[in-house]
Design a protein around this motif. Structure first.
Motif, PDB file in Angstrom:
ATOM      1  N   GLY A 280       8.490 -29.146 -63.432  1.00 38.95           N
ATOM      2  CA  GLY A 280       9.158 -28.179 -64.285  1.00 38.95           C
ATOM      3  C   GLY A 280      10.666 -28.232 -64.211  1.00 38.95           C
ATOM      4  O   GLY A 280      11.343 -27.357 -64.765  1.00 38.95           O
ATOM      5  N   GLY A 281      11.229 -29.259 -63.562  1.00 40.81           N
ATOM      6  CA  GLY A 281      12.673 -29.355 -63.429  1.00 40.81           C
ATOM      7  C   GLY A 281      13.378 -29.947 -64.631  1.00 40.81           C
ATOM      8  O   GLY A 281      14.602 -29.997 -64.660  1.00 40.81           O
ATOM      9  N   GLY A 282      12.639 -30.444 -65.617  1.00 42.37           N
ATOM     10  CA  GLY A 282      13.261 -30.990 -66.817  1.00 42.37           C
ATOM     11  C   GLY A 282      13.475 -32.488 -66.763  1.00 42.37           C
ATOM     12  O   GLY A 282      14.378 -33.018 -67.420  1.00 42.37           O
ATOM     13  N   LYS A 283      12.628 -33.209 -66.020  1.00 44.26           N
ATOM     14  CA  LYS A 283      12.783 -34.668 -65.920  1.00 44.26           C
ATOM     15  C   LYS A 283      12.608 -35.330 -67.285  1.00 44.26           C
ATOM     16  O   LYS A 283      13.396 -36.199 -67.668  1.00 44.26           O
ATOM     17  CB  LYS A 283      11.760 -35.219 -64.925  1.00 44.26           C
ATOM     18  CG  LYS A 283      11.847 -34.613 -63.531  1.00 44.26           C
ATOM     19  CD  LYS A 283      10.837 -35.243 -62.599  1.00 44.26           C
ATOM     20  CE  LYS A 283       9.396 -34.911 -62.973  1.00 44.26           C
ATOM     21  NZ  LYS A 283       9.073 -33.493 -62.800  1.00 44.26           N
ATOM     22  N   SER A 284      11.570 -34.936 -68.003  1.00 44.58           N
ATOM     23  CA  SER A 284      11.306 -35.549 -69.308  1.00 44.58           C
ATOM     24  C   SER A 284      12.411 -35.229 -70.306  1.00 44.58           C
ATOM     25  O   SER A 284      12.717 -36.044 -71.184  1.00 44.58           O
ATOM     26  CB  SER A 284       9.954 -35.081 -69.844  1.00 44.58           C
ATOM     27  OG  SER A 284       8.900 -35.485 -68.987  1.00 44.58           O
ATOM     28  N   THR A 285      13.039 -34.068 -70.178  1.00 49.78           N
ATOM     29  CA  THR A 285      14.147 -33.716 -71.067  1.00 49.78           C
ATOM     30  C   THR A 285      15.317 -34.662 -70.870  1.00 49.78           C
ATOM     31  O   THR A 285      15.950 -35.111 -71.836  1.00 49.78           O
ATOM     32  CB  THR A 285      14.585 -32.265 -70.808  1.00 49.78           C
ATOM     33  OG1 THR A 285      13.484 -31.384 -71.036  1.00 49.78           O
ATOM     34  CG2 THR A 285      15.737 -31.880 -71.715  1.00 49.78           C
ATOM     35  N   ILE A 286      15.623 -34.987 -69.618  1.00 52.35           N
ATOM     36  CA  ILE A 286      16.727 -35.906 -69.328  1.00 52.35           C
ATOM     37  C   ILE A 286      16.412 -37.291 -69.886  1.00 52.35           C
ATOM     38  O   ILE A 286      17.256 -37.928 -70.530  1.00 52.35           O
ATOM     39  CB  ILE A 286      16.979 -35.966 -67.814  1.00 52.35           C
ATOM     40  CG1 ILE A 286      17.308 -34.567 -67.270  1.00 52.35           C
ATOM     41  CG2 ILE A 286      18.107 -36.930 -67.493  1.00 52.35           C
ATOM     42  CD1 ILE A 286      17.373 -34.500 -65.761  1.00 52.35           C
ATOM     43  N   LEU A 287      15.196 -37.779 -69.629  1.00 53.34           N
ATOM     44  CA  LEU A 287      14.811 -39.100 -70.136  1.00 53.34           C
ATOM     45  C   LEU A 287      14.831 -39.135 -71.659  1.00 53.34           C
ATOM     46  O   LEU A 287      15.257 -40.125 -72.267  1.00 53.34           O
ATOM     47  CB  LEU A 287      13.424 -39.464 -69.628  1.00 53.34           C
ATOM     48  CG  LEU A 287      13.315 -39.936 -68.177  1.00 53.34           C
ATOM     49  CD1 LEU A 287      11.884 -40.294 -67.852  1.00 53.34           C
ATOM     50  CD2 LEU A 287      14.214 -41.129 -67.938  1.00 53.34           C
ATOM     51  N   ARG A 288      14.360 -38.074 -72.286  1.00 51.25           N
ATOM     52  CA  ARG A 288      14.339 -38.022 -73.749  1.00 51.25           C
ATOM     53  C   ARG A 288      15.760 -38.121 -74.314  1.00 51.25           C
ATOM     54  O   ARG A 288      16.012 -38.843 -75.285  1.00 51.25           O
ATOM     55  CB  ARG A 288      13.665 -36.724 -74.194  1.00 51.25           C
ATOM     56  CG  ARG A 288      13.500 -36.597 -75.685  1.00 51.25           C
ATOM     57  CD  ARG A 288      12.524 -35.481 -76.008  1.00 51.25           C
ATOM     58  NE  ARG A 288      13.000 -34.187 -75.551  1.00 51.25           N
ATOM     59  CZ  ARG A 288      12.292 -33.363 -74.766  1.00 51.25           C
ATOM     60  NH1 ARG A 288      11.093 -33.723 -74.345  1.00 51.25           N
ATOM     61  NH2 ARG A 288      12.774 -32.201 -74.406  1.00 51.25           N
ATOM     62  N   CYS A 289      16.684 -37.419 -73.684  1.00 55.59           N
ATOM     63  CA  CYS A 289      18.075 -37.419 -74.134  1.00 55.59           C
ATOM     64  C   CYS A 289      18.689 -38.814 -74.017  1.00 55.59           C
ATOM     65  O   CYS A 289      19.356 -39.297 -74.947  1.00 55.59           O
ATOM     66  CB  CYS A 289      18.876 -36.408 -73.319  1.00 55.59           C
ATOM     67  SG  CYS A 289      20.661 -36.456 -73.598  1.00 55.59           S
ATOM     68  N   ILE A 290      18.465 -39.488 -72.873  1.00 57.88           N
ATOM     69  CA  ILE A 290      19.074 -40.802 -72.648  1.00 57.88           C
ATOM     70  C   ILE A 290      18.413 -41.869 -73.503  1.00 57.88           C
ATOM     71  O   ILE A 290      19.084 -42.688 -74.152  1.00 57.88           O
ATOM     72  CB  ILE A 290      18.979 -41.165 -71.155  1.00 57.88           C
ATOM     73  CG1 ILE A 290      19.792 -40.166 -70.309  1.00 57.88           C
ATOM     74  CG2 ILE A 290      19.472 -42.571 -70.907  1.00 57.88           C
ATOM     75  CD1 ILE A 290      19.652 -40.381 -68.819  1.00 57.88           C
ATOM     76  N   THR A 291      17.083 -41.868 -73.556  1.00 55.91           N
ATOM     77  CA  THR A 291      16.360 -42.958 -74.202  1.00 55.91           C
ATOM     78  C   THR A 291      16.560 -42.973 -75.704  1.00 55.91           C
ATOM     79  O   THR A 291      16.731 -44.044 -76.302  1.00 55.91           O
ATOM     80  CB  THR A 291      14.864 -42.851 -73.875  1.00 55.91           C
ATOM     81  OG1 THR A 291      14.696 -42.771 -72.460  1.00 55.91           O
ATOM     82  CG2 THR A 291      14.104 -44.050 -74.394  1.00 55.91           C
ATOM     83  N   CYS A 292      16.552 -41.809 -76.352  1.00 53.62           N
ATOM     84  CA  CYS A 292      16.682 -41.802 -77.803  1.00 53.62           C
ATOM     85  C   CYS A 292      18.042 -42.348 -78.230  1.00 53.62           C
ATOM     86  O   CYS A 292      18.174 -42.939 -79.311  1.00 53.62           O
ATOM     87  CB  CYS A 292      16.446 -40.402 -78.360  1.00 53.62           C
ATOM     88  SG  CYS A 292      17.796 -39.236 -78.089  1.00 53.62           S
ATOM     89  N   GLN A 293      19.063 -42.206 -77.376  1.00 52.79           N
ATOM     90  CA  GLN A 293      20.374 -42.774 -77.700  1.00 52.79           C
ATOM     91  C   GLN A 293      20.359 -44.296 -77.593  1.00 52.79           C
ATOM     92  O   GLN A 293      20.966 -44.992 -78.412  1.00 52.79           O
ATOM     93  CB  GLN A 293      21.436 -42.189 -76.772  1.00 52.79           C
ATOM     94  CG  GLN A 293      21.639 -40.688 -76.946  1.00 52.79           C
ATOM     95  CD  GLN A 293      22.660 -40.134 -75.963  1.00 52.79           C
ATOM     96  OE1 GLN A 293      23.835 -40.454 -76.029  1.00 52.79           O
ATOM     97  NE2 GLN A 293      22.200 -39.305 -75.036  1.00 52.79           N
ATOM     98  N   PHE A 294      19.673 -44.822 -76.584  1.00 57.11           N
ATOM     99  CA  PHE A 294      19.560 -46.276 -76.471  1.00 57.11           C
ATOM    100  C   PHE A 294      18.825 -46.860 -77.680  1.00 57.11           C
ATOM    101  O   PHE A 294      19.240 -47.873 -78.245  1.00 57.11           O
ATOM    102  CB  PHE A 294      18.829 -46.644 -75.178  1.00 57.11           C
ATOM    103  CG  PHE A 294      19.724 -46.684 -73.978  1.00 57.11           C
ATOM    104  CD1 PHE A 294      20.840 -47.498 -73.955  1.00 57.11           C
ATOM    105  CD2 PHE A 294      19.448 -45.915 -72.861  1.00 57.11           C
ATOM    106  CE1 PHE A 294      21.670 -47.540 -72.847  1.00 57.11           C
ATOM    107  CE2 PHE A 294      20.268 -45.956 -71.755  1.00 57.11           C
ATOM    108  CZ  PHE A 294      21.387 -46.769 -71.745  1.00 57.11           C
TER     109      PHE A 294
END
Length: 649
Positions: A280-294
């Protein structure tokens, strides 16, 4: 007439009694020793310098508080005595006589009552310990060290209870938190030194100090001056423009204090990123933010998600390969390591200045999302133990492949974004593998997790419970950051609105010296082809570059027939004595001699034998090895469902 010894004893007793009554009514300590700076109306904040030994909590109370407690206790005792010995004298004496004459019932009552009281005390003690555990940990980790640092500069005794003058809330790292520290009224201390110690011991950034020097209530208030935004979304003014201007190799993670952009440059800072957070710490949110930019900038992404649902936004997005089953994850890691070796060989044949100016020459950027590494690594080990045969290595090839990818330099443009709830060295694959993550993002971390992952950053900042608030650690410096929170729809829209939406895999492919070919074919071959001069025209618009990039077999084109050639085709040669498809072989021989171009790996065949109901049955046995008809295996390979395609629905 000289006083006798008895007279002196009487005088001393009378004097002691008078002083005792005076101390009782004045709220002073009954032993007459003043240990703190408490007065009748004001509570104490520090221990006096000449005091030695432990100081009780009652010494910090104001005189009126002690007097109130003493009078209340005396009144309660007197009232109980009056009721028992005066109002109900007969019943009290009768009860005492019965107990004296027949003590057994009273003893039995005392025994059962004592057991109940002891049990209640034990339960209460355990409950109190559990309820105050966090407060005690907070005192031990933050308040007490701050007191030990400030006691000497402020001229206070180290015996002073820190809670009496250090008012530090448990959520002091929150944006609107306020810290108050009571200081001596004489103000004979260095304010700059005290402020510096507060910042260092509490790991504060961008805080303001408000000093009150007048009167008796001298103190300092510490508050955040420029905190990160409380919430950050794509709809905020200017966010789309900020994302569009970020460098291709440095996606935005979020905004720090003063709305400073926080990013990680995979070419300059760190080729890989480690994200450590609890559930529940928001790991997937961080990955989603970085990956969609790549992906927006033309990179290929491989989502290795054993949970299967962590990144539903990426399904069907061009340039994304979504691996859900452990067998697919295993094969993907092995193939990616092969691609890394191919790129290393290609880079070796390029001059350093060419590779520095034209990094796309080795291929498009590939971002590998490895979700929940703690569970995934365990599943990879179990999967390999299930499919491995005699003569195979004990260590999973996929785990070796991951280690190989992590040790490859940024020149091959393979980047791992790894997520772990507990990024221990054993979970990641070893201390050496963990050291390849120069950028580490920590969310809702414990002190042990911080000391394990970033021990070089001290003091340890307080973990924030604020949603989306993380610590981004790069080059030995931690930055408090509010992560950009993109919804699934926003991430998908941003990923598909970039280079992939134009029908290619990124700007680098426009300059590729040769037409886009199979990226992963012949990955074991370490010889790099000679590079022809750059083309003068762009690749064909109808070429499916994304499909080519993940194709496992190079296209085989038959020579075109000449319409004007009337010569009859040559007669076919004589048929072989036996049909090769009727040969009976083991899986290893079948893969190496017949199916290398059709099946990802030998491991994939072994997994299919255990899981695929359409896998052909064995026709013979050689020792412990099962044998299969080559034609049956070829037919299965042609008709089997393909993993690793970009069509994920």
């Amino acid at each position: 007439m000289a006083q006798t010894k008895f007279d002196k004893q009487v005088d001393d007793a009378a004097e002691s009694l008078a002083f005792g009554i005076g101390r009782f009514l004045a709220g002073r300590p009954m032993d007459g020793e003043r240990k703190t700076n408490a007065t009748f109306w004001r509570r104490g904040t520090r221990v006096l310098p000449e005091v030695e030994g432990k100081v009780s909590r009652s010494s910090y109370r104001a005189g009126w508080q002690r007097l109130t407690f003493r009078v209340s206790a005396l009144a309660a005792t007197g009232g109980a005595g009056y009721w028992a010995l005066w109002e109900n004298q007969d019943s009290t004496f009768a009860t005492a006589r019965d107990i004296w004459e027949n003590p057994d019932p009273a003893l039995a009552t005392l025994e059962s009552g004592g057991i109940a009281a002891a049990s209640a005390a034990a339960v209460g003690g355990v409950a109190y310990g559990l309820l105050t555990r966090k407060r005690r940990e907070f005192m031990r980790e933050w308040v007490t060290p701050l007191h030990e640092a400030l006691a000497v500069p402020l001229g206070m005794s180290e015996l002073t209870d820190p809670r009496r003058y250090l008012h530090v809330p448990r959520d002091f790292s929150d944006d609107d938190a306020q810290i108050r520290i009571d200081v001596p009224t004489h103000m004979r201390f260095n304010e700059d030194l005290v402020a510096d110690l507060i910042v260092k011991k509490l790991a504060l950034e961008n805080v303001s100090f408000t000093w009150r020097r007048a009167g008796k209530d001298t103190h300092v208030i510490v508050k955040k001056r420029k905190a990160p935004p409380k919430k950050l979304s794509l709809s905020d003014p200017g966010m789309r423009e900020i994302l569009a201007k970020m460098p291709e190799s440095a996606p935005l993670i979020g905004l720090g204090s003063g709305k400073k952009k926080v990013s990680v440059d995979l070419d300059a800072d760190s080729p890989h990123v480690l994200i450590s957070a609890g559930s529940g710490g928001g790991k997937s949110t961080i990955l989603r933010c970085i990956t969609c930019q790549f992906i927006h900038n033309g990179a290929l992404a491989y989502v290795l998600d054993f949970k299967r649902i962590s990144h539903t936004w990426a399904r069907g997005v061009p340039g994304v390969t979504y691996c859900r089953d452990i067998g697919e994850i295993h094969d993907a890691l092995v193939r990616l390591a092969q691609e890394g070796r191919r790129r290393l060989s290609l880079a070796e044949n390029l001059a350093d200045d060419v590779l520095e100016k034209e990094p796309w020459r080795v291929g498009p950027r590939i971002v590998i999302l490895l979700e929940e590494v703690n569970a995934t690594m365990a599943q990879l080990k179990r999967y390999w133990a299930k499919i491995r045969e005699s003569g195979d290595p004990k260590t999973s090839p996929a785990i070796d492949a991951l280690a190989e990818i992590l040790f490859m330099g940024r020149q091959v443009r393979l980047h791992v974004l790894l997520v772990a709830q507990s990024a221990t060295a054993n979970a990641v694959g070893g201390p050496a593998m963990r050291e390849n993550f120069a950028t580490r993002i920590l969310v809702r971390y414990t002190l042990n997790a911080w000391r394990m992952l970033v021990p070089e950053v001290s003091p340890i900042p307080m973990a924030s419970e604020h949603p989306g608030r993380v610590q981004v650690v790069t080059r030995g410096r931690a930055q408090e950051t509010q992560v950009l929170n993109l919804s699934n729809a926003e991430a998908r829209e941003w990923a598909m609105s970039g280079v992939h939406a134009k029908g290619n895999t990124g700007p680098a492919l426009h300059k590729t010296p040769a037409p886009a070919a199979d990226l992963l074919t012949d990955a074991w071959d370490t010889s790099a082809p000679e590079l022809p001069p750059a083309p003068t025209t762009a690749p064909a618009a109808d070429r499916d570059l994304l499909a080519d990039a993940w194709s496992l077999t190079p296209p085989t084109l038959a020579p075109a027939a000449d319409p004007g050639d009337t010569t009859a085709p040559p007669a076919p040669g004589p048929a072989p004595a036996t049909d090769p498809d009727d040969a009976v072989v083991g899986l290893r021989e079948a893969y190496e001699n017949h199916l290398k171009e059709a099946v990802a790996s030998l491991d994939a065949m072994r997994y299919a034998r255990a899981k695929d109901p359409d896998f052909p049955s064995s026709v013979d046995k050689r020792g412990a090895e099962l044998l299969y008809r080559v034609g049956d295996l070829k037919k299965w390979a042609r008709n089997r469902p393909r993993a690793g395609t970009t069509d994920l629905d």
